[in-house]
Scaffold this active site. Structure first.
Site, PDB file in Angstrom:
ATOM      1  N   SER A 102       0.807  -1.210   0.000  1.00 43.29           N
ATOM      2  CA  SER A 102       0.000   0.000   0.000  1.00 43.29           C
ATOM      3  C   SER A 102       0.845   1.266   0.000  1.00 43.29           C
ATOM      4  CB  SER A 102      -0.961  -0.038   1.199  1.00 43.29           C
ATOM      5  OG  SER A 102      -1.937   0.965   1.099  1.00 43.29           O
ATOM      6  N   ASP A 243      -2.224   6.556  -3.462  1.00 43.64           N
ATOM      7  CA  ASP A 243      -1.091   5.883  -2.841  1.00 43.64           C
ATOM      8  C   ASP A 243      -0.636   4.745  -3.747  1.00 43.64           C
ATOM      9  OD1 ASP A 243      -3.133   4.063  -2.396  1.00 43.64           O
ATOM     10  OD2 ASP A 243      -2.430   3.494  -0.410  1.00 43.64           O
ATOM     11  N   ASP A 247      -5.707   2.486  -3.345  1.00 41.83           N
ATOM     12  CA  ASP A 247      -6.933   2.314  -2.562  1.00 41.83           C
ATOM     13  C   ASP A 247      -7.169   3.496  -1.629  1.00 41.83           C
ATOM     14  OD1 ASP A 247      -5.006   1.821  -0.627  1.00 41.83           O
ATOM     15  OD2 ASP A 247      -5.817  -0.104   0.020  1.00 41.83           O
TER      16      ASP A 247
END
Length: 450
Positions: A102, A243, A247
Site C-alpha cells: 500500500s 497511494d 486504494d
C-alpha cells in the site's frame, strides 16, 4: 485470536525478510489453494501487484504455490487493489491476491487476499490459512495431471478503467477541468490518468514513471507537497493524490490546500444524502476520524459509527448495518455501491462529480466542517503492558476528565511495532496538547525506568 502472519491488512513485511520471503509466499499459495479446494470445478486465482521491485519475486512464488495446489492462475500485472477485487468477481475466481504494501516504501511488500465476493477474507479463514502455511501439505497437493496453469490476462486494466468511468454520472463530463493526478509511481500510473482523460478532463500527471524503487517516495497521498506545488504551477482546478496501490486518495484544491479523508467522506455523504442515495443513516469511520466530522453529520441528522482502526473493520460494520459509505481519515474510502474495498479513483470521481454539479471551485465545496484540534503522538516501549501500569492509567483517567464532554481521547497499541499511539482532540488545542504530553510522558517514564 492470535495471528502469526496476518495483520489487519494481509501479510506485510520487508521484502526478503520473514515473513515476506519467496518461501512463505509459495506456502501461502499452497495453503490458500488447499483451503479453497472444495472440489467440483477447476479453481481459479487472480494475482495483481503494484510496482515494487519485489513484486516479481513474490508473484512467481505465489504462482508456484497455487499451481502446485491445482489452481489455475490469471496474472493481471500492475493494477490497483480495487481492480483485483473487481476482477476476482468478474472472472468468477475463487480467490484474489494483491501483492502490495500500500502506502509503505518500496522495501516493504505484502499479500492481500480477497474471496470470490471481492471482500477481504474473514479472520476465521485467515486463521485456517495460517495453520496450513506451517503444515506439510505434500499429500494434499495436486497430482501431476492436475497441476494448475498460469496465464497473463489481456485487457484487464481497461476493464477496470471502464468500471471506474461507469461510477461517474452519465449526464456529466469533466470537460473544462484541469486536473493534476499524482500516481505515487504506483499501481494506478496508467489507469487513473486514462480514466480522467476519457471523461473529458485536461490531465497533468506526475509521479507516473515507476522504476520498482520509487513507489510512494516523497509523493502520493502520504506526501502531497509536490502535488500542491504542481497544482499552483499549472493553475489546475484540482489535484488528486493516490497511494501505491490506489486504494487511498487525498484531494488538493485549486489553492494547494490538502483535503483529507474525513472531509471527502463528509462531501460524498452530503451529496448522496441530498440525492436520497445514502444508506444506513450516516457513515462508518474509525476512532481516529475527527470530532468535527461527527458534529457535521449530527447537524444533518446523520450518524457516525466508529470502528477500530483498519478498513476491514469499517467494511465489516458497513455490511452488518447497511451503510454504503465508510472509510478512514487517511483517504481510504469505501463506497459499497461500487466497490468492496477502498478505491481512490472511484472516490475521486465522486468528489469531481460533486464539484461539477455545484459549479464552484474545490476550495468552496471540499471543506464541509472545521476540524477540531487533534494531536497524535507515538511513544515506544520496551516490553510488558504499559497501559496496565497504575501511573499510566491515572494519567489517562485524568486526561479523560480534563477533556470532559467536549473532546475525545484514544489510546491504542500499534499492531505492528512496540508503539503506543496517543490521540486526543477537543476545542482547546492547548489542553489537548497537554493531555497528550502527560500520557506520553507517563509511558516514556516506564521505558526509561526499564
Amino acid at each position: 485470536m492470535t495471528r502469526k502472519y496476518f495483520g489487519t491488512d494481509g501479510i506485510r513485511g520487508t521484502a526478503n525478510i520473514h515473513p515476506m520471503t519467496p518461501e512463505i509466499a509459495m506456502r501461502v499459495g499452497m495453503a490458500v489453494g488447499v483451503a479453497f479446494n472444495r472440489g467440483g470445478h477447476r479453481h481459479r486465482a487472480v494475482i495483481g501487484k503494484d510496482t515494487r521491485l519485489s513484486g516479481y519475486m513474490l508473484e512467481n512464488a505465489l504462482v508456484a504455490g497455487f499451481t502446485a495446489a491445482g489452481v489455475d492462475v490469471f496474472l493481471l500485472g500492475p493494477v490497483p487493489t480495487p481492480a483485483v477485487a473487481m476482477l476476482t468477481r468478474s472472472l468468477r475466481a475463487d480467490i484474489g491476491v494483491m501483492i502490495s504494501a500500500s502506502h509503505n516504501p518500496f522495501e516493504d511488500n505484502g499479500i492481500k487476499l480477497f474471496g470470490p465476493d471481492g471482500y477481504k477474507l474473514s479472520d476465521g479463514l485467515e486463521k485456517k490459512i495460517e495453520d496450513l502455511i506451517d503444515q506439510d501439505l505434500t499429500d494434499r497437493l495436486a497430482k501431476a495431471a492436475k497441476v494448475g496453469r498460469a496465464q497473463r490476462v489481456e485487457g484487464d486494466l481497461y476493464r477496470y478503467i471502464e468500471f471506474a468511468k461507469r461510477t461517474f454520472p452519465k449526464d456529466m463530463t469533466l470537460s473544462g477541468l484541469r486536473v493534476v493526478v499524482d500516481c505515487a509511481n504506483g499501481a494506478a500510473y496508467k489507469a487513473a490518468p486514462a480514466a480522467l482523460w476519457e471523461l473529458g478532463a485536461e490531465v497533468v500527471t506526475i509521479n507516473d514513471k515507476p522504476d520498482g524503487l520509487n513507489i510512494n517516495s516523497e509523493c502520493g497521498s502520504t506526501n502531497p507537497i509536490g502535488l500542491s506545488k504542481k497544482v499552483h504551477e499549472v493553475r489546475a482546478d484540482l489535484g488528486i493524490a493516490l497511494d501505491g496501490d490506489a486504494d487511498r486518495v487525498l484531494i488538493v484544491d485549486e489553492k494547494g490546500k490538502v483535503v483529507d479523508g474525513d472531509q471527502l467522506m463528509a462531501l460524498i455523504a452530503d451529496g448522496w444524502h441530498s440525492d436520497g442515495r445514502l444508506a444506513g443513516g450516516g457513515i462508518v469511520a474509525t476512532v481516529m476520524s475527527n470530532l468535527g466530522l461527527e458534529r457535521f453529520l449530527e447537524d444533518r441528522g446523520l450518524s457516525l459509527a466508529r470502528t477500530k482502526v483498519g478498513d476491514r473493520y469499517v467494511v465489516e460494520h458497513m455490511r452488518e448495518h447497511g451503510f454504503n459509505i465508510g472509510g478512514e481519515q487517511s483517504g481510504h474510502i469505501v463506497l459499497s455501491e461500487y466497490s468492496t474495498t477502498g478505491d481512490g479513483l472511484v472516490s475521486a470521481l465522486q468528489v469531481l462529480a460533486y464539484i461539477q454539479g455545484a459549479g464552484k471551485p474545490a476550495s468552496e465545496v471540499c471543506r464541509k466542517f472545521e476540524p477540531v484540534p487533534q494531536v497524535l503522538k507515538n511513544v515506544r516501549f520496551r516490553g510488558g503492558k504499559p497501559l496496565e501500569d497504575a501511573d499510566v492509567r491515572s494519567a489517562i483517567d485524568e486526561g479523560t476528565n480534563r477533556l470532559g464532554g467536549t473532546g475525545r481521547l484514544v489510546i491504542r497499541p500499534s499492531g505492528t511495532e512496540p508503539v503506543i499511539r496517543v490521540m486526543a482532540e477537543g476545542d482547546d488545542r492547548g489542553l489537548v496538547e497537554q493531555v497528550v504530553d502527560d500520557i506520553v510522558n507517563a509511558i516514556a517514564g516506564l521505558r526509561t525506568a526499564a
